[in-house]
Design an enzyme around this catalytic site. Structure first.
Site, mmCIF file in Angstrom:
data_model
loop_
_atom_site.group_PDB
_atom_site.id
_atom_site.type_symbol
_atom_site.label_atom_id
_atom_site.label_comp_id
_atom_site.label_asym_id
_atom_site.label_seq_id
_atom_site.Cartn_x
_atom_site.Cartn_y
_atom_site.Cartn_z
ATOM 1 N N GLN A 74 0.820 -1.217 0.000
ATOM 2 C CA GLN A 74 0.000 0.000 0.000
ATOM 3 C C GLN A 74 0.851 1.263 0.000
ATOM 4 O O GLN A 74 0.391 2.342 -0.366
ATOM 5 C CB GLN A 74 -0.934 -0.062 1.230
ATOM 6 N N ASN A 133 11.098 2.029 14.617
ATOM 7 C CA ASN A 133 11.117 1.630 16.020
ATOM 8 C C ASN A 133 12.165 2.460 16.760
ATOM 9 O O ASN A 133 13.157 2.902 16.186
ATOM 10 C CB ASN A 133 11.395 0.132 16.166
ATOM 11 N N CYS A 190 3.145 1.502 13.012
ATOM 12 C CA CYS A 190 2.261 1.704 11.860
ATOM 13 C C CYS A 190 1.343 0.512 11.664
ATOM 14 O O CYS A 190 0.198 0.661 11.237
ATOM 15 C CB CYS A 190 3.089 1.950 10.599
ATOM 16 N N CYS A 343 -4.405 -8.149 20.656
ATOM 17 C CA CYS A 343 -4.401 -6.758 20.199
ATOM 18 C C CYS A 343 -4.766 -6.793 18.726
ATOM 19 O O CYS A 343 -5.580 -7.621 18.310
ATOM 20 C CB CYS A 343 -3.060 -6.092 20.467
#
Length: 385
Positions: A74, A133, A190, A343
């Site tokens: 993407q 990170n 992200c 999560c």
């Protein structure tokens, strides 16, 4: 060593540069003789690599140990569907050389670490930081300060990005801006928080521009300035950055004079570093089977409330990761029971598993792949985001 003259085909390729009075032949020759290291071949590294190669940077090093994944396509414009599963540095090298055979690509299919950073970064004139990170960001900053290399910084999150040039010889470093990393889990990646696909391209082109300016000596680099970009309002803001006299790396009395344990500095749990066993995991289908058998367990969702509104697994209890330790007593009845934590993708829940285990919860499992895996393999009615 004298700079070699341009060949006839190079005069044609770089003609638009050569006609710029502020740029010209000398700047182009400097680019062709220069060496740039890209840390990361992701959303920022891909456009930066393409534009630096097109501009004629002679040697481009790329550090990345990842392979191409469908979720990269993407925004990571070096890669296509046929590249899925291939090492990013391998695909990047092919694309760059195909675009400009003048460019030598030096791939490093490895993770940057305290053991190899000085040796790798020391080969290059400028470092472009496209990491996602905090441990690698602090590592690359400190290595650049110790080596005296300019560090062209960029970062992205959701609809926002920022860029600067950290050069301890002429201005502040990254630690002057952020002396301490945020608490673990406080800033989603992200993958967890999302990113507008075109956003990295904007920030990457700023990084490429700054790298070219630093290499050629033209213009005014973003040294001592932080440029902020907000895509939804299409607004750029600029803030002044001052050198911190107490900076432990670039200040007058540095206390960090060698590379350190950056995972430990940033509070990354040992299991994220491969220093201990990863938390036990159950697949989405295994958890669904537990439900079907009527087993009693707590399904704990550690995402943020806005994520819970977008998509949730029926029956899950929401306790955001940042609140988990303070609210652990609410879950007290499950200390001896089974807890399955999830999560979005499994990273934050892995940290939550470590927290619960440290607090005395005995039977804790991570839902592998998070709610994303649940939607793909168990219940497609759960939205993906």
């Amino acid at each position: 060593m004298p700079t070699p003259p341009l060949r006839a085909d190079q005069f044609e390729r770089y003609r638009r540069h050569l006609t710029l009075p502020e740029f010209g032949l000398a700047a182009q020759q400097r680019l062709l003789a220069s060496r740039v290291l890209l840390i990361g071949a992701g959303g920022l590294g891909c456009p930066t690599a393409l534009y630096l190669a097109a501009a004629g940077v002679g040697t481009i090093g790329i550090v990345d140990d990842d392979v191409v994944d469908a979720s990269n396509l993407q925004r990571q414009i070096l890669y296509g569907t046929r590249d899925l599963g291939r090492p990013k540095v391998e695909v990047a090298r092919e694309r760059i050389v195909a675009q400009n055979p003048d460019v030598t690509v030096e791939p490093f299919a490895t993770r940057l670490s305290s053991e190899n950073a000085l040796e790798i970064l020391g080969r290059y004139d400028v470092v472009v930081d496209g990491t996602d990170n905090f441990p690698t960001r602090y590592l690359s900053n400190d290595a650049c300060v110790l080596l005296g290399r300019p560090n062209v910084y960029g970062s992205i999150f959701r609809f926002e990005g920022q860029a600067s040039v950290f050069d301890a010889k002429r201005g502040p470093c990254y630690r002057c801006l952020h002396p301490e990393p945020p608490p673990p889990g406080a800033v989603p990646s992200c993958a967890e928080g999302g990113v507008l696909g075109v956003l990295p391209g904007v920030i990457a082109l700023i990084q490429a521009t700054e790298a070219i300016k630093v290499l050629t000596g033209i213009g005014e680099p973003l040294i001592g300035r932080l440029l902020l970009y907000e895509a939804l309002s299409m607004r750029f803001d600029e803030f002044r950055l001052d050198k911190d006299p107490a900076c432990p790396v670039c200040g007058p009395a540095p206390t960090v004079t060698a590379l350190i344990d950056y995972e430990g500095f940033c509070g990354v749990p040992a299991h994220d570093r491969g220093e201990a066993a990863l938390p036990r995991e159950k697949s989405a289908t295994e958890v669904a089977a537990m439900r079907a058998r009527g087993e009693t367990f707590l399904l704990l969702d550690v995402r943020e409330p806005d994520e819970f509104v977008k998509a949730r697994i029926e029956g899950a209890r929401l306790v955001p990761l940042g609140d988990l330790e303070a609210r652990a007593e609410e879950l007290g009845r499950w200390r001896e029971g089974t807890v399955v934590v999830h999560c979005k993708s499994g990273r934050r829940s892995a940290k939550a598993c470590a927290t619960l285990a440290a607090l005395g919860f005995r039977d804790v499992w991570n839902l592998a792949g998070g709610i994303e895996a649940w939607s793909l393999t168990v219940d497609p009615q759960v939205p993906r985001y």
